[in-house]
Scaffold this motif. Structure first.
Motif, short mmCIF file in Angstrom:
data_model
loop_
_atom_site.label_atom_id
_atom_site.label_comp_id
_atom_site.label_asym_id
_atom_site.label_seq_id
_atom_site.Cartn_x
_atom_site.Cartn_y
_atom_site.Cartn_z
N GLY A 36 42.03 78.77 70.78
CA GLY A 36 40.91 79.49 71.38
C GLY A 36 40.49 80.69 70.57
N SER A 37 39.31 81.18 70.88
CA SER A 37 38.74 82.33 70.17
C SER A 37 39.66 83.54 70.18
CB SER A 37 37.41 82.75 70.81
OG SER A 37 36.50 81.71 70.76
N SER A 38 40.22 83.83 71.34
CA SER A 38 41.04 85.04 71.45
C SER A 38 42.30 84.96 70.59
CB SER A 38 41.42 85.30 72.91
OG SER A 38 42.21 84.24 73.41
N SER A 39 42.73 83.76 70.27
CA SER A 39 43.91 83.60 69.41
C SER A 39 43.58 83.83 67.95
CB SER A 39 44.50 82.19 69.57
OG SER A 39 44.90 81.98 70.89
N GLY A 46 37.73 92.49 67.81
CA GLY A 46 37.05 91.21 67.93
C GLY A 46 36.83 90.53 66.59
N ASP A 47 37.22 91.20 65.50
CA ASP A 47 37.11 90.60 64.18
C ASP A 47 38.20 89.53 64.01
OD1 ASP A 47 35.02 92.24 63.43
OD2 ASP A 47 36.31 93.73 62.48
N LEU A 48 37.96 88.63 63.06
CA LEU A 48 38.95 87.59 62.80
C LEU A 48 40.25 88.20 62.31
CD1 LEU A 48 36.99 84.72 61.04
CD2 LEU A 48 37.94 84.73 63.33
N ASP A 49 41.36 87.64 62.76
CA ASP A 49 42.68 88.03 62.30
C ASP A 49 43.11 87.00 61.27
OD1 ASP A 49 45.40 88.50 61.92
OD2 ASP A 49 45.71 89.15 63.99
N TYR A 50 42.89 87.31 60.01
CA TYR A 50 43.15 86.36 58.93
C TYR A 50 44.64 86.03 58.80
CZ TYR A 50 38.31 87.04 57.65
OH TYR A 50 36.94 87.08 57.67
N THR A 51 45.49 86.95 59.19
CA THR A 51 46.92 86.68 59.14
C THR A 51 47.28 85.57 60.13
OG1 THR A 51 47.38 88.96 58.50
CG2 THR A 51 49.22 87.68 59.38
N LYS A 52 46.76 85.65 61.34
CA LYS A 52 47.02 84.61 62.34
C LYS A 52 46.49 83.26 61.88
CE LYS A 52 46.97 87.39 66.57
NZ LYS A 52 46.24 87.63 67.83
N ILE A 53 45.29 83.26 61.29
CA ILE A 53 44.70 82.01 60.82
C ILE A 53 45.55 81.43 59.69
CG2 ILE A 53 42.69 80.98 59.70
CD1 ILE A 53 40.98 83.05 61.23
N GLU A 54 46.01 82.29 58.79
CA GLU A 54 46.82 81.81 57.67
C GLU A 54 48.14 81.22 58.15
OE1 GLU A 54 49.48 81.44 54.45
OE2 GLU A 54 49.79 82.97 55.98
N ALA A 79 31.77 83.86 68.36
CA ALA A 79 32.27 85.20 68.06
C ALA A 79 32.09 85.55 66.59
CB ALA A 79 33.74 85.30 68.45
N VAL A 80 32.39 84.60 65.71
CA VAL A 80 32.22 84.83 64.27
C VAL A 80 30.74 85.01 63.94
CG1 VAL A 80 32.50 83.80 61.97
CG2 VAL A 80 34.36 83.66 63.64
N GLY A 81 29.90 84.20 64.57
CA GLY A 81 28.46 84.30 64.34
C GLY A 81 27.88 85.63 64.79
#
Length: 124
Positions: A36-39, A46-54, A79-81
């Motif tokens: 989900g978005s919040s993850s 509200g910015d992307l958490d690149y560490t979590k994505i990585e 959210a990214v948009g």
């Protein structure tokens, strides 16, 4: 344990992600992950958490390297948009369908580019 029972237990936090879930998926050929978005976002900004994505991508690549068919279903395009377009708070709160669709279109492309770059680091 059935798929539905495991999902219910995970939602109720009756089972840990590392124990029963790992045992449950070890013999599965296909794994579908819904994030989900919040993850994907920092709670504060509200910015992307690149560490979590990585970390997510690394784990998915490990599963693929074990011979699993992994499907990622991700939220977060709107959210990214919103961030990419630079909507102010008032415009975000109105939430008209057209605004959401525009944010989703821009955000989806940006999110896919981010995933593509990170997956490429793992030759995936």
């Amino acid at each position: 344990m059935t798929n539905l029972n495991l999902l219910i237990k995970l939602q109720r936090k009756e089972v840990s992600m590392t124990s029963e879930l790992r045992e449950f998926i070890k013999d599965k050929k296909r794994i579908v992950i819904k994030i989900g978005s919040s993850s994907l976002q920092h709670k504060e900004t509200g910015d992307l958490d690149y560490t979590k994505i990585e970390v997510l991508v690394r784990e998915l690549c490990n599963l693929r390297n074990q011979g699993k068919d992994v499907i990622l279903v991700t939220s977060g395009a709107i959210a990214v948009g919103k961030k990419a377009i630079g909507l102010n708070k008032l415009e975000q709160e109105k939430g008209h369908l057209g605004i959401k669709q525009a944010c989703a279109a821009v955000g989806q492309a940006k999110l896919m580019m981010i995933y593509q770059k990170i997956f490429a680091e793992y030759n995936q």
